[in-house]
Design a protein around this motif. Structure first.
Motif, PDB file in Angstrom:
ATOM      1  N   HIS A 127      56.034  34.607 -27.459  1.00 23.74           N
ATOM      2  CA  HIS A 127      55.684  33.452 -26.627  1.00 23.74           C
ATOM      3  C   HIS A 127      54.259  33.028 -26.950  1.00 23.74           C
ATOM      4  O   HIS A 127      53.513  33.785 -27.580  1.00 23.74           O
ATOM      5  N   CYS A 168      54.779  27.321 -22.199  1.00 26.53           N
ATOM      6  CA  CYS A 168      55.016  27.981 -23.473  1.00 26.53           C
ATOM      7  C   CYS A 168      55.429  26.904 -24.473  1.00 26.53           C
ATOM      8  O   CYS A 168      56.133  25.963 -24.134  1.00 26.53           O
ATOM      9  N   HIS A 176      62.186  27.566 -23.896  1.00 29.59           N
ATOM     10  CA  HIS A 176      61.135  28.366 -23.253  1.00 29.59           C
ATOM     11  C   HIS A 176      60.673  27.709 -21.950  1.00 29.59           C
ATOM     12  O   HIS A 176      60.516  28.381 -20.939  1.00 29.59           O
ATOM     13  N   MET A 181      58.909  28.727 -18.179  1.00 28.41           N
ATOM     14  CA  MET A 181      57.570  29.040 -18.688  1.00 28.41           C
ATOM     15  C   MET A 181      56.584  27.884 -18.509  1.00 28.41           C
ATOM     16  O   MET A 181      56.237  27.177 -19.457  1.00 28.41           O
TER      17      MET A 181
HETATM   18 CU   LIG Z   1      57.958  31.322 -24.379  1.00 32.88          CU
END
Ligand SMILES: [Cu+2]
Length: 502
Positions: A127, A168, A176, A181
């Motif tokens: 990430h 992210c 993501h 995120m």
């Molecule tokens: Cu991520």
């Protein structure tokens, strides 16, 4: 093991290549290139060092009281966790700090931020983080690509105050972000924000599961739905009901409330509204100036934020929604602010009276009756319609006649001499419009004269066998057959006679 090999062990190769492209790192060479700690000029290096306070949403860290720049150390840990999305529905969220949205980061304009992104060793994927508050490539993403069990460090100076989204930016980015995120980072202006009594942190996000809304069990992520932008869930703070009931935001009458509201997306924007409240001030798009006052609904872009402030004047439950209202009532974008305290019945009386009201309904009823009369008149005056209606009655009446009357009065309506009087060309029938109704209903006995001939027999009552409409139909048939002519009989007419005849 050299660093490059270590990274490849933790990350699927395709993800790595995609991520590298997204982060624009081609120019910088390998993603694990490190430049070493930054050498800050003496005045900046002299900033006092602070650890950032990271609290769980919907709480926010306390306002910044200091009036000088600091060197703030942020430690943010990425965790891939299974959490409840809705009753009976679980989901594997990817988080900044174990929660959706990620931990709220609060710093001050001019601060130096030493950022540590820690990817927990139990995670499966690499990430990174793109903070919209950062001036630099990828908002930090270019420097924070981190494999599980690794920690990345980079430093930035917060040049612009405002409320910013972070997220992210690892490929596939919609996945993501779509797994939760994102979070908010507030860079307070040097002079700080006006003091308020309560501050809360709310973020909207759209989620895409293979199962339909409410389908139980651990729900897998659905990439096709993300691409189509057809979310299964649209929620505040990562779950249906995350701000409802015991989890509701709270305030007391008279307090001022500030909401830091962000939209993580990945796709939808939000028409943010609090039912029963008016935002006294709105800082649109998370900027530092409130450019609007007295706002009902504020539009918040995906990857954007808004600061709204209002005083709560009366007690009650105030519902936070995305006013694209199906999202609120069918996909989860609904939260609550519970305000306690004294009623103020001048501002809001509550329900004063519950009375029966027929006004518009009575009017409507009257209009309907008028309309019906109008239509009936029109029909009566329109030969085409009258003929049509009569024809329908004649057709139906013919069937009634064939099954009930023809045995005695004969199919051709001529009756039988000495036994059953004729209906065809009957002067007795023609002499009185209402009498035939009474005869069919109640039957007939005693001597009568029809076309000069006497009959003294008995016709049985038919009222038990026929309804009003059938009697109207059969008499319409009788009075319009075999050379007879006359108006149609109506069921209403029959009903009236039935009522009037004992
Ligand atoms: Cu991520």
């Amino acid at each position: 093991m050299n660093p490059r090999t270590a990274l490849l062990v933790g990350a699927p190769l395709t993800a790595l290549i995609l991520a590298t492209a997204i982060m624009g790192q081609e120019q910088e060479g390998s993603p694990i290139d490190t430049k070493g700690p930054v050498i800050l000029p003496p005045d900046v290096a002299a900033f006092p060092v602070e650890q950032a306070v990271l609290v769980v949403p919907p709480q926010v860290p306390p306002p910044i009281k200091r009036r000088y720049s600091a060197h703030v150390v942020v430690n943010l840990e990425v965790r891939e966790v299974v959490r409840q999305m809705a009753d009976g529905v679980d989901y594997t969220f990817w988080t900044f700090g174990g929660e959706v949205p990620g931990r709220f980061i609060r710093i001050r304009e001019g601060d130096i931020v030493e950022f540590h992104l820690n990817n927990h060793p139990s995670n499966k994927l690499p990430h990174n983080i793109d903070l919209h508050a950062v001036t630099g490539p990828g908002g930090g993403a270019a420097s924070t690509f981190t494999a599980p069990g690794h920690s990345s460090q980079f430093t930035f100076q917060a040049l612009n105050p405002g409320l910013f989204v972070y997220h992210c930016a690892t490929a596939p980015v919609p996945m993501h972000i779509g797994n939760g995120m994102y979070g908010l980072i507030l860079v307070e202006p040097k002079e700080g924000l006006p003091a308020v009594d309560k501050e809360y942190y709310v973020m909207q996000g759209d989620f895409y599961t293979v199962g339909r809304y409410g389908e139980e069990g651990l729900q897998p992520f659905d990439m096709a739905k993300v691409i189509d932008e057809h979310p299964t869930y649209v929620v505040f703070n990562g779950a249906v009901g995350s701000l409802v009931g015991d989890h509701a935001l709270t305030a007391r009458v008279g307090e001022t409330v500030r909401l830091f509201f962000g939209v993580g997306g990945p796709n939808l924007i939000s028409s943010f509204h609090v039912i029963g409240e008016i935002f006294d001030r709105v800082y649109p798009e998370g900027g530092t100036r409130y450019v609007q006052e007295n706002v009902q609904t504020t539009l918040v872009p995906a990857g954007g934020a808004s600061i709204v402030e209002f005083r709560v004047n009366v007690p009650g439950t105030f519902v936070l929604v995305d006013h694209s209202i199906s999202r609120a009532f069918n996909k989860g974008a609904l939260g609550m602010l519970k305000v306690s305290g004294e009623e103020n019945r001048v501002i809001y009386s509550g329900k004063e009276i519950d009375a029966i009201y027929l006004g518009s309904q009575a009017e409507a009823g009257k209009r309907e009756a008028e309309l019906k009369t109008g239509i009936a008149t029109d029909i009566k005056n329109n030969p085409a319609i009258t003929g049509l209606t009569k024809k329908v009655q004649v057709d139906r009446g013919k069937r009634v006649y064939a099954s009930l009357c023809s045995a005695c009065h004969q199919p051709d309506g001529n009756g039988l001499p000495g036994a059953f009087p004729p209906l065809a060309g009957s002067d007795y029938l023609k002499a009185d419009r209402e009498r035939p109704i009474r005869i069919v209903l109640k039957g007939l006995t005693g001597p009568i004269t029809v076309n000069g001939k006497t009959f003294n027999s008995a016709m049985p009552a038919q009222e038990a066998m026929l309804n009003d409409q059938q009697i109207a139909d059969v008499l319409t048939y009788v009075t319009n057959s075999w050379g007879n002519t006359g108006d149609a009989y109506s069921a209403d007419q029959v009903r009236r006679v039935r009522r009037e005849t004992p």
